[in-house]
Structures are given as C-alpha cells and as structure tokens.
Scaffold this active site. Structure first.
Site, PDB file in Angstrom:
ATOM      1  N   GLY A  73       0.838  -1.196   0.000  1.00 62.01           N
ATOM      2  CA  GLY A  73       0.000   0.000   0.000  1.00 62.01           C
ATOM      3  C   GLY A  73       0.869   1.239   0.000  1.00 62.01           C
ATOM      4  O   GLY A  73       1.980   1.232   0.510  1.00 62.01           O
ATOM      5  N   GLN A  74       0.343   2.290  -0.644  1.00 62.58           N
ATOM      6  CA  GLN A  74       1.116   3.506  -0.714  1.00 62.58           C
ATOM      7  C   GLN A  74       0.134   4.665  -0.689  1.00 62.58           C
ATOM      8  O   GLN A  74      -0.938   4.587  -1.281  1.00 62.58           O
ATOM      9  CB  GLN A  74       1.941   3.533  -2.003  1.00 62.58           C
ATOM     10  CG  GLN A  74       3.353   3.968  -1.785  1.00 62.58           C
ATOM     11  CD  GLN A  74       4.286   3.502  -2.877  1.00 62.58           C
ATOM     12  OE1 GLN A  74       3.874   2.810  -3.808  1.00 62.58           O
ATOM     13  NE2 GLN A  74       5.523   3.882  -2.778  1.00 62.58           N
ATOM     14  N   GLY A  75       0.492   5.712  -0.042  1.00 62.47           N
ATOM     15  CA  GLY A  75      -0.437   6.838  -0.012  1.00 62.47           C
ATOM     16  C   GLY A  75       0.229   8.044   0.585  1.00 62.47           C
ATOM     17  O   GLY A  75       1.457   8.087   0.728  1.00 62.47           O
ATOM     18  N   GLY A  76      -0.604   9.036   0.913  1.00 60.00           N
ATOM     19  CA  GLY A  76      -0.077  10.272   1.460  1.00 60.00           C
ATOM     20  C   GLY A  76       0.656  10.061   2.762  1.00 60.00           C
ATOM     21  O   GLY A  76       1.572  10.801   3.100  1.00 60.00           O
TER      22      GLY A  76
ATOM     23  N   LYS B 238       4.196  -0.168   8.398  1.00 59.41           N
ATOM     24  CA  LYS B 238       3.901   1.142   7.829  1.00 59.41           C
ATOM     25  C   LYS B 238       5.101   2.043   8.026  1.00 59.41           C
ATOM     26  O   LYS B 238       5.534   2.285   9.151  1.00 59.41           O
ATOM     27  CB  LYS B 238       2.668   1.760   8.477  1.00 59.41           C
ATOM     28  CG  LYS B 238       2.226   3.051   7.786  1.00 59.41           C
ATOM     29  CD  LYS B 238       0.831   3.440   8.203  1.00 59.41           C
ATOM     30  CE  LYS B 238       0.880   4.376   9.408  1.00 59.41           C
ATOM     31  NZ  LYS B 238      -0.450   4.948   9.693  1.00 59.41           N
TER      32      LYS B 238
ATOM     33  N   ASP C 221     -10.363  10.150  11.028  1.00 57.48           N
ATOM     34  CA  ASP C 221     -10.098   9.905   9.611  1.00 57.48           C
ATOM     35  C   ASP C 221     -10.770   8.615   9.143  1.00 57.48           C
ATOM     36  O   ASP C 221     -10.153   7.766   8.515  1.00 57.48           O
ATOM     37  CB  ASP C 221      -8.593   9.852   9.357  1.00 57.48           C
ATOM     38  CG  ASP C 221      -8.244  10.113   7.894  1.00 57.48           C
ATOM     39  OD1 ASP C 221      -9.132  10.583   7.139  1.00 57.48           O
ATOM     40  OD2 ASP C 221      -7.092   9.838   7.503  1.00 57.48           O
TER      41      ASP C 221
ATOM     42  N   GLY D 240       2.453   7.437   3.583  1.00 52.32           N
ATOM     43  CA  GLY D 240       3.715   6.712   3.480  1.00 52.32           C
ATOM     44  C   GLY D 240       3.527   5.414   2.726  1.00 52.32           C
ATOM     45  O   GLY D 240       2.665   5.319   1.851  1.00 52.32           O
TER      46      GLY D 240
END
Ligand SMILES: *[C@@H]1O[C@H](CO)[C@@H](O)[C@H](O)[C@H]1NC(C)=O
Ligand SMILES: *[C@@H]1O[C@H](CO)[C@@H](O)[C@H](O)[C@H]1NC(C)=O
Ligand SMILES: *[C@@H]1O[C@H](CO)[C@@H](O)[C@H](O)[C@H]1NC(C)=O
Ligand SMILES: *[C@@H]1O[C@H](CO)[C@@H](O)[C@H](O)[C@H]1NC(C)=O
Ligand SMILES: *[C@@H]1O[C@H](CO)[C@@H](O)[C@H](O)[C@H]1NC(C)=O
Ligand SMILES: *[C@@H]1O[C@H](CO)[C@@H](O)[C@H](O)[C@H]1NC(C)=O
Ligand SMILES: *[C@@H]1O[C@H](CO)[C@@H](O)[C@H](O)[C@H]1NC(C)=O
Ligand SMILES: *[C@@H]1O[C@H](CO)[C@@H](O)[C@H](O)[C@H]1NC(C)=O
Ligand SMILES: *[C@@H]1O[C@H](CO)[C@@H](O)[C@H](O)[C@H]1NC(C)=O
Length: 750
Positions: free
Chosen positions: A422-425, A443, A540, A427
């Site tokens: 997984g990748q995102g804002g 993570k 969130d 990290g």
C-alpha cells in the site's frame, strides 16, 4: 741408446744465519707499499724493502729479523731489492697469514751445440733453502725435445723425480698442453727442502732448430706452455712458493722457553709445522684478529665492519671484538629481526596497531554515530514520549513491542519493493515476515515533520490501548529509524475502498455483507467513542482506512489522526485534520472536534457502500462532487430511496426497505449539525438490529412501515439539514485529487 750427459753443479747456495749491518745504517728504501694497520716490524726497523713489505720475523737488518741457530729470516736489501739468503734469491712476497714466502727462480737450461759432443750448461740450478720447505703444490716443468730432466733434493729422505719431453719439432707441439710433447710437468714430493735439476739427453741427434732444453719449478697454474718457449725461455722468472716456520721444536716444547718462544702476541696460537719433527712451529693471531703474532703488539682485532659489513644502510656497523659486529641504527630506528637493517621504530607493531586502532575507532565512531542517530531518531519519533506512556501503563507496555531497525530490515528484506502492499499520502506499507513466520504490515511513514511524529506516537498509544476485533491490531513499532515504523497485524484482503472502487477487482457485496461491514465499522468506532478509556476520536474514518480480512471482516485502521478525548471534555480544539469528502463540515469550520465528526465520516463510508460512488469525484457534476451532497439529493429525489443506490443491492425486493432505512441512517449521520447526528453507538445498534433482521427474516419489519408519515417528516428535516452541507463549497478548493488529502493546519481557531 742413451747418452748420459752428467751435469756438474757449479755452485751451491745455502742460506745460513747472516750477520747484517744494524738497521740504523741500512739504506732506507722508499716505503712505497701501503702498510697494514697492525705492527709489522720491531720498533725502529724498516718494514719494507723496495716494493716488498717485510714483516717480522723477516727483517732487513741486524736485530730486526728472527735469528737463532736454526733459522735466519734475513732479507738482504743491500741493492734495494729483497733477496733471500746471500743475496741470490729474489723475494716476491711474504705472507704472514698463510705463512708463505714467494721467491723468484729462473729456469735451468742445457744447450747442445754440437750433437752429442759439445754441451754448454748455461745455468746451474740449485736451491738450497735450509729451513724453508718447497710447497708441494709447485710444479716441476721440463721443456724440450728428447729431454729427461730430474729433480732431486732432500727431505726426510733424499728424493728424485722428473719427467721426459719428446717432440718432432715446433709444429708437433700443442700450445697450452704440457703432456710430454715438447713439455712435461710433474708435482713435487711433500716436504722437499731443496732441489737440484739434472738433464739427461737421450738422443744424441738433437734437433737443429731446438738446441736447448729448460726446466724450472713454478707455482701451480703460473706456467702455460707455448711452442715459442722451446726456443726462448731463459729470460723469464718463475715464482716458487715456500712454506716457512720458526724454531725446530714443537709448540709444546717451544712454549716452555719464554725467551725463545716466538708466538709473543697475547692469545696468539701456535701450531706445529706439518713437515714434522725438527721443522718448528707457526704462530697465528687469535681468531678475529689479524696482524703479526710474532710481535707483542702485533695482533689487532679485525674490523669486520671493514672486511665484511653485514649491516644494511642506514644501519651503521660497530665492530665487536673479537669476531663479531653489531649493527646500530640511527635515532628513531630499531634493528630489524635479522639485526642487520633498520626499521622506523614501531613500524611493524605500532603501525599495525595504529591501522587496527584507527579502523576500530572509525568503526566505533560510525557505530556511535549510528547509535547517536538512532537515539536522535528515537527522540524525534517520540520514543521517550512513548516510553513514558508505556512506563505508566503496564498492560500497554506488554502489548507494544519495540522493534529494532535490524528486525524490520530483515522482515521486509531491506524494504524490497515487491513487498509494498500500500502507498499513499501517509507513506508506504510493506508486507513483512517476522522470524516466527507471522505476517505483518509495516507502515513506513513519509519523512516526518514534527507534527507527524506526535501523530505517530499518538497512533501507537491509541492502538496499544485498543483490543477490538474490528480494529487493526498494532503489534509494535520501531523508533530508531529516521521515519518511524509501525508494525500491524497483516490484513490480507485490502481496503474497503479497493473493493468498492477498483474497477478491475471490485467485489460484489451482497446486502448482507454490506450490512455486516457497516455494522462492524460502526461497532468499532462506537467502541472507540464509548468503551475505550479514554475515548478516542478516529478523525479519519474513510473506506481507504477500513481493511478487510479473508472473511471480509472489517478492521478499522490508521489511527494517525486519532485523538484521545480527555474525560471531562465533550469537544477538543485541534488542527483541522481529515480527508476531503469525509470531513465533518461543522468541524471544518469550527475546528471543534467531537465524536460526531467520526459519525459524519462514517455516514460518507455508508453512502459509499450503498452507492459504490467515491466520496469525492470530479467525474460527477460540480454540485454532486461530494458524495454526501450527491447522496442526500438523490434521496430527496428518490423519495427516501437514493436513485444512485447500487443496482445489485436494489435488485432484491425484500432489501428495499432496509436499504431505505440504512440510507436514512447515513443521511442522519451526514447532517451538518453535529448535535443532530446520532451517536456512533446508536448507529451501531441500529445496524446491528437491521443485520439481525436479515439473518432472521421472520423478525417483524412492520414497525418501520407503521410510522411512515412521521418517518417521512423526520426524514425531510434530516435531508434538509444534510443539504446544508453544501455550504462547504468544495469548488473553491482546487488542485486536490480524489484520493485522500490531509489538510493539516488549514484552519485554527484556538
Ligand atoms: C747482500 O747481497 C749482496 C749482493 O747482492 C752481498 O754483497 C751482501 O754480502 C749480502 N749481504 C749479506 C748480509 O749477506
Ligand atoms: C703478496 O701476498 C699478499 C697476501 O697473500 C697478496 O695479497 C699479494 O697479492 C701478494 N703480492 C704479490 C706481488 O704476489
Ligand atoms: C702449500 O700451499 C697450499 C696453498 O697455499 C697450502 O694449503 C698448504 O698447506 C701448503 N702446504 C704445506 C705443507 O704447508
Ligand atoms: C742425500 O744426498 C746427499 C748428496 O747428494 C748425500 O750426501 C746423502 O747421503 C743422501 N742422503 C740419503 C739419506 O740418502
Ligand atoms: C694457455 O695458452 C693457451 C694458448 O696459448 C690458451 O688457450 C689457454 O687459455 C691458456 N691457459 C691458461 C690457463 O692461461
Ligand atoms: C734421435 O734423433 C734423431 C733426429 O731426430 C732421430 O733420427 C733418431 O731416430 C733419434 N734416436 C732415437 C733413439 O730416438
Ligand atoms: C703457440 O703460440 C705462439 C704464440 O703464443 C705462436 O707463435 C705459435 O705459433 C703457437 N703454436 C702452435 C702450435 O699453435
Ligand atoms: C731459551 O732460549 C734461549 C735463546 O735461544 C737460550 O739461550 C736458552 O738457553 C734457552 N733456555 C732453555 C732452558 O732452553
Ligand atoms: C624498539 O626499540 C624500543 C626502544 O628502544 C624497544 O623498547 C623495543 O623493544 C624495540 N623493538 C624491537 C622490535 O626491537
């Protein structure tokens, strides 16, 4: 037939003790030869004669040579050339070391003027040397044709030997070869004291062109035969090597008479003459010394540094009597192991030590730097904060494992890209494998700003406190790296967002599954809000933060933005943080965070589940970009049943009522006024109830239809309040994509 031609000895030379003039009156020859460093003559004596160095016991004048009844070592220097005996035997050299004296001799010669009748004996040849011995290595050589030459002499017994030379003229001989043709050669017997040469010509018909024959004694190797010598050899001189010794007694006897014992130098050694009884003895300097053992100060230490310096530069040679040397090194150097050369002090050891030492220091420094860095990161990442938290709470400490940097490097195979899940804002998330074969999600945050650090530590603390089946479990963390790392249980099935929106792998959610997932999420968030102590606001909630395991059990994840709510506070002022599309508009404008913010976000997730639409989509008309608004407006137009509901869900007639109810629940969650939204607990209970109805269809569903009118009115008010959220004006915010965007520090009121 042989013709005997007996040769007459015309003269006889004997060497006897000769009284010579005192040294003072002897003519002083120029001391041309280089004199050795040691004492060679008695004091006041002249050490040279012409080119010859004359060491004692030899001497050129009375009192300067050894003289006794048996020996005379007078060198007659009357005409400035050294002669032995009564001035007839020239001396070439005198050696104290091997105790030889080299003399010069001429060849004996016989010529046949007229065949067999006339013989001219040109040079009588006799050498009587008294106490000197003719060394046996000298060679007796005869040159001529039809010539037999004999050499006779005295030793212990008289001796006679000789050789015959035959030739047929000059052309028949071979240069360099003395094998009986024109030239013959023989050795002398050992111990010869003198010799006498006799010729026997055995053919009276002598060759006309070779009228003479010659014979001589010479040192071995001196003479090389040449055919020309058959004719002219008479002018040449040949060296003969004699051995000399002193006295007549053996050493043992001689030592007893201190006045006559010749080996006077301290520690000098005495050896008996090899020629046997009556031939005396020889003296030698002790080993390691050189010089004249026949003089009391004659032996000096040999400077082996001068003769055989074993030292390598820059080592200097230091003579060590008697026989050794010592190599010495200049300051700053040590001798090498073989003691012949020098090395800079400590080159071998201290350089090595230095090299090892510095390597070690570098390693240490690097390690220290690394440790320092780790500590720095640990501090930066809130490690001390966390440690403090952990120390306060024993259970927390037990639940949270602090991983080392190495642990996680190993688990992720050094963060191999193939392990990225997984990748995102926030990290990157890697799949990792702990040594005990437990799969984990690791993570790795993006390089952190300070704000994110506290966020991170926040998540650790919050997650450590939570033990709920629908909340992703935190196993531990690593604070030693630049960016903190969180280690979670590995949830195999991806995020809810993927399942809903990924066009390629979107999953068909049955209504039952929809309800189940919604209920699970609601239950988890309700737990956070009420059961957890202190309460936690997730802040969130979004489909991308809901993970599904292999059984589609929902797990709420990413507590990076979550807040612990102090017990006596209903709301807390914070930086506005969340994801567009999911963010509570009331919170956005007031920055007053309450549990109801999570309710709003959950409402969006619920709408997502029902419609399959994204929370924000630029594919939709501007007024419908926000799913919350789009959903509400579609409910209004659809009279309680959103027109944008997933077709697959609405297909089944019996689901319609429940869809309407859940849609209504979502709408209530999406109301602009937080106070009007139900609590998460209520939402969870309602969803649980609906879920139970699906599982047990006989449960009466009438209650919902009974109050259609009141329901409708309520719904209208809910929907109009929800529509108020249009005021958020997303259009004014440009440049964000439709994925999750964190808005941190956008608005701050307190
Ligand atoms: C030395 O030799 C010369 C001839 O060369 C001779 O006249 C003289 O007598 C010799 N001296 C001694 C002491 O024998
Ligand atoms: C004399 O003897 C010394 C020592 O044996 C030797 O070095 C030298 O060459 C000799 N000189 C002659 C002219 O034979
Ligand atoms: C003869 O001379 C050789 C060579 O110098 C020496 O080795 C040997 O000992 C001498 N012979 C005697 C009997 O001294
Ligand atoms: C050696 O020769 C000499 C003369 O040539 C003679 O007088 C003497 O008796 C001989 N000695 C022996 C042992 O033969
Ligand atoms: C002797 O002489 C011959 C010819 O003259 C020469 O080839 C040879 O090398 C010589 N030998 C020595 C030992 O001088
Ligand atoms: C002696 O020499 C002559 C001349 O070379 C020769 O003819 C004769 O045969 C020789 N005699 C003997 C016995 O060798
Ligand atoms: C031997 O050598 C001499 C000169 O060294 C030369 O004149 C003569 O011809 C030589 N004799 C032979 C047989 O080679
Ligand atoms: C010792 O030698 C000296 C000189 O040669 C001699 O006069 C003396 O008689 C000798 N003494 C003995 C005991 O032989
Ligand atoms: C080198 O010299 C120092 C000082 O003199 C000494 O202590 C050390 O043992 C020496 N090292 C060697 C290898 O000789």
């Amino acid at each position: 037939m042989f013709v005997w031609l007996p040769l007459t000895l015309l003269s006889q030379i004997s060497i006897y003790t000769v009284q010579s003039a005192p040294a003072a009156f002897a003519p002083a020859p120029a001391p041309s030869p280089a004199l050795p460093a040691y004492e060679i003559v008695k004091p006041g004596c002249i050490p040279t004669c012409g080119d010859l160095v004359v060491p004692y016991p030899f001497g050129t004048s009375q009192g300067c040579y050894l003289e006794n009844e048996f020996s005379s070592f007078l060198i007659n220097c009357s005409d400035s050339t050294p002669h032995l005996g009564k001035g007839s035997i020239p001396v070439r050299n005198i050696s104290l070391i091997d105790q030889h004296i080299h003399i010069s001799t001429r060849a004996a010669r016989i010529c046949y003027n007229d065949i067999a009748t006339q013989v001219t004996y040109e040079d009588p040849y006799f050498l009587g040397l008294s106490k000197f011995q003719v060394n046996h290595t000298n060679k007796f050589t005869v040159i001529g044709c039809s010539t037999l030459a004999l050499i006779t002499g005295s030793r212990v017994q008289n001796y006679t030997t000789g050789c015959a030379s035959v030739c047929d003229g000059v052309p028949s001989v071979v240069n360099g070869s003395c094998s009986g043709i024109g030239c013959c050669q023989t050795s002398l017997p050992k111990g010869a004291r003198d010799f006498e040469v006799e010729f026997r010509v055995f053919n009276n018909s002598v060759l006309a062109d070779i009228p003479c024959s010659s014979a001589f004694v010479a040192e071995d190797g001196f003479y090389n035969f040449s055919s020309s010598d058959l004719i002219t050899i008479e002018e040449r001189l040949f060296p003969v090597m004699l051995d000399w010794s002193v006295g007549t007694e053996t050493c043992a006897i001689a030592k007893k008479n201190k006045t006559s014992y010749a080996c006077v130098a301290p520690d000098s050694t005495c050896t008996d003459s090899v020629y046997g009884e009556g031939t005396g003895y020889q003296c030698r300097c002790p080993s390691g010394y050189e010089g004249n053992p026949y003089l009391s100060n004659g032996c000096i230490d040999v400077d082996e540094c001068a003769t055989s310096n074993p030292c390598h530069s820059p080592a200097t040679c230091l003579n060590q009597p008697p026989e050794s040397v010592q190599c010495e090194c200049p300051h700053g150097y040590n001798l090498t192991a073989d003691e012949k050369g020098c090395e800079i002090i400590g080159v071998s050891t201290s350089l090595f030590v230095l090299a090892v030492g510095s390597a070690w220091i570098f390693w240490l420094l690097a390690k220290r730097k690394h440790i320092k860095q780790k500590e720095k990161f640990f501090a930066q990442n809130g490690g001390f904060m966390l440690r403090e938290e952990l120390s306060k709470d024993n259970d927390l400490a037990k639940a949270t494992r602090l991983f080392t940097e190495e642990d996680l490097k190993k688990a992720t195979r050094n963060y191999d890209e193939t392990g990225i899940i997984g990748q995102g804002g926030y990290g990157t998330v890697f799949k990792g494998l702990l040594p005990n074969n437990i799969a984990v999600a690791i993570k790795k945050s993006k390089p952190s700003e300070q704000s994110q650090t506290s966020q991170f530590i926040n998540e650790v603390i919050i997650l450590s406190r939570i033990n709920h089946i629908n909340v992703v479990k935190l196993i531990g963390c690593c604070l030693e790296t630049e960016v903190p790392l969180l280690v979670y249980e590995f949830i195999t099935n991806g995020t809810l967002s993927d399942h809903i929106h990924d066009k390629d792998s979107s999953t068909y959610f049955s209504w039952e599954l929809c309800l189940q997932i919604a209920a699970e999420i609601a239950g988890a968030v309700a737990y956070l809000h009420s059961a957890a102590s202190p309460p936690i606001i997730h802040r969130d909630i979004k489909s991308a933060n809901i993970l599904l395991d292999e059984n589609f059990v929902a797990k709420v994840a990413d507590f990076g933005a979550s807040k612990l709510v102090p017990r006596d506070h209903a709301e807390i002022g914070t930086l506005v943080q969340g994801t567009f599309g999911y963010m509570d508009p009331e919170y956005f404008f007031s920055s007053a965070l309450t549990e109801k913010s999570d309710v709003y976000s959950f409402g969006v997730v619920l709408a997502e589940l029902l419609t399959g639409e994204r929370a924000i989509s630029f594919d939709r008309p501007e007024k419908d970009r926000s799913l919350a608004m789009y959903f509400i407006s579609s409910m209004r137009t659809g009279n309680g049943m959103p027109s944008i509901i997933q077709k697959s869900l609405a297909n089944d007639e019996k689901n319609i009522q429940q869809i309407k109810q859940v849609s209504m629940l979502a709408a209530r969650c999406l109301q602009v006024t937080g106070d009007k939204r139900p609590s998460m607990k209520e939402v969870a209970m309602e969803l649980e109830g609906l879920k139970a109805m699906v599982e047990q269809p006989w449960v009466d569903q009438g209650s919902t239809t009974d109050h259609t009118e009141t329901e409708y009115l309520l719904n209208q008010s809910v929907l109009s309040d929800a529509m108020g959220s249009t005021g958020l004006g997303y259009s004014s915010i440009v440049g964000f994509d439709n994925t999750s965007i964190q808005m941190t520090g956008k608005v701050q009121f307190r």
